[in-house]
Design a protein around this motif. Sequence first.
Motif, mmCIF file in Angstrom:
data_model
loop_
_atom_site.group_PDB
_atom_site.id
_atom_site.type_symbol
_atom_site.label_atom_id
_atom_site.label_comp_id
_atom_site.label_asym_id
_atom_site.label_seq_id
_atom_site.Cartn_x
_atom_site.Cartn_y
_atom_site.Cartn_z
ATOM 1 N N ALA A 111 20.910 -26.268 10.363
ATOM 2 C CA ALA A 111 19.494 -25.901 10.444
ATOM 3 C C ALA A 111 19.300 -24.675 11.329
ATOM 4 N N ALA A 112 20.019 -24.605 12.442
ATOM 5 C CA ALA A 112 19.920 -23.451 13.335
ATOM 6 C C ALA A 112 20.434 -22.186 12.647
ATOM 7 N N LEU A 113 21.527 -22.321 11.910
ATOM 8 C CA LEU A 113 22.079 -21.186 11.176
ATOM 9 C C LEU A 113 21.091 -20.700 10.120
ATOM 10 N N MET A 114 20.481 -21.627 9.409
ATOM 11 C CA MET A 114 19.518 -21.245 8.373
ATOM 12 C C MET A 114 18.296 -20.561 8.993
ATOM 13 N N GLN A 115 17.878 -20.987 10.173
ATOM 14 C CA GLN A 115 16.751 -20.341 10.843
ATOM 15 C C GLN A 115 17.107 -18.914 11.255
ATOM 16 N N GLU A 116 18.329 -18.708 11.717
ATOM 17 C CA GLU A 116 18.769 -17.359 12.085
ATOM 18 C C GLU A 116 18.846 -16.453 10.863
ATOM 19 N N ILE A 117 19.354 -16.985 9.766
ATOM 20 C CA ILE A 117 19.423 -16.195 8.527
ATOM 21 C C ILE A 117 18.017 -15.871 8.042
ATOM 22 N N ASP A 118 17.130 -16.843 8.112
ATOM 23 C CA ASP A 118 15.744 -16.645 7.699
ATOM 24 C C ASP A 118 15.106 -15.517 8.513
ATOM 25 N N LEU A 119 15.314 -15.541 9.828
ATOM 26 C CA LEU A 119 14.761 -14.503 10.702
ATOM 27 C C LEU A 119 15.334 -13.135 10.351
ATOM 28 N N ARG A 120 16.635 -13.073 10.127
ATOM 29 C CA ARG A 120 17.285 -11.793 9.797
ATOM 30 C C ARG A 120 16.739 -11.245 8.486
ATOM 31 N N ARG A 122 13.752 -11.821 7.207
ATOM 32 C CA ARG A 122 12.379 -11.365 7.466
ATOM 33 C C ARG A 122 12.381 -9.998 8.171
ATOM 34 N N VAL A 123 13.310 -9.792 9.101
ATOM 35 C CA VAL A 123 13.411 -8.509 9.791
ATOM 36 C C VAL A 123 13.785 -7.408 8.806
ATOM 37 N N GLU A 124 14.775 -7.673 7.931
ATOM 38 C CA GLU A 124 15.207 -6.649 6.958
ATOM 39 C C GLU A 124 14.074 -6.323 5.991
ATOM 40 N N LEU A 125 13.341 -7.319 5.544
ATOM 41 C CA LEU A 125 12.228 -7.062 4.639
ATOM 42 C C LEU A 125 11.142 -6.243 5.333
ATOM 43 N N ALA A 126 10.880 -6.563 6.611
ATOM 44 C CA ALA A 126 9.869 -5.808 7.357
ATOM 45 C C ALA A 126 10.320 -4.358 7.566
ATOM 46 N N LYS A 127 11.609 -4.130 7.812
ATOM 47 C CA LYS A 127 12.113 -2.774 8.009
ATOM 48 C C LYS A 127 11.949 -1.943 6.740
ATOM 49 N N GLN A 128 12.002 -2.599 5.585
ATOM 50 C CA GLN A 128 11.870 -1.886 4.317
ATOM 51 C C GLN A 128 10.412 -1.843 3.840
ATOM 52 N N GLY A 129 9.505 -2.385 4.657
ATOM 53 C CA GLY A 129 8.086 -2.332 4.302
ATOM 54 C C GLY A 129 7.663 -3.358 3.269
ATOM 55 N N ARG A 130 8.437 -4.416 3.146
ATOM 56 C CA ARG A 130 8.107 -5.480 2.184
ATOM 57 C C ARG A 130 7.794 -6.751 2.964
ATOM 58 N N PRO A 131 6.558 -7.185 2.904
ATOM 59 C CA PRO A 131 6.243 -8.433 3.621
ATOM 60 C C PRO A 131 6.873 -9.629 2.908
ATOM 61 N N PRO A 132 7.291 -10.619 3.662
ATOM 62 C CA PRO A 132 7.922 -11.797 3.035
ATOM 63 C C PRO A 132 6.946 -12.648 2.261
#
Length: 132
Positions: A111-120, A122-132
């Motif tokens: 669960a902790a690993l999946m939360q970290e992947i989820d956050l990463r 979301r960050v990559e999508l935000a950097k590319q200007g795409r909201p999740p």
Amino acid sequence: MRIPSTTPVSGPVAPVSRIRTDTFSVPDEAAHAAPPPPRQQSASVDMLLAIANAVDPRDQRERQARRCRTALDLLDGLHAGLLSGDPVESQLQALADWLAPGAPVEDERLAALMQEIDLRIRVELAKQGRPP
């Protein structure tokens, strides 16, 4: 396999007789027969649904681990695409699709690993200007 030649069938061949009937009729006892007893399908359907809903915890953990590996592969593909200058729209869409909620995770480490992947993601999508 190739057949080099055909050989005729030897021996006597019985003539085929054709029986022709112009009408079709149903016997009287079949027309007045009692209807068949009702099937007991509801019990078997309920049993099949219960079996289908029973989830083996090991299978569920394997599916969730596979889902994590898929997300990491998508992130690697996005990174490689950004470095090479290739269009990354399909990878961004796949990452956004991955964010859809999955089955609840019972293993704390997973669960902790999946939360970290989820956050990463979301960050990559935000950097590319795409909201999740």
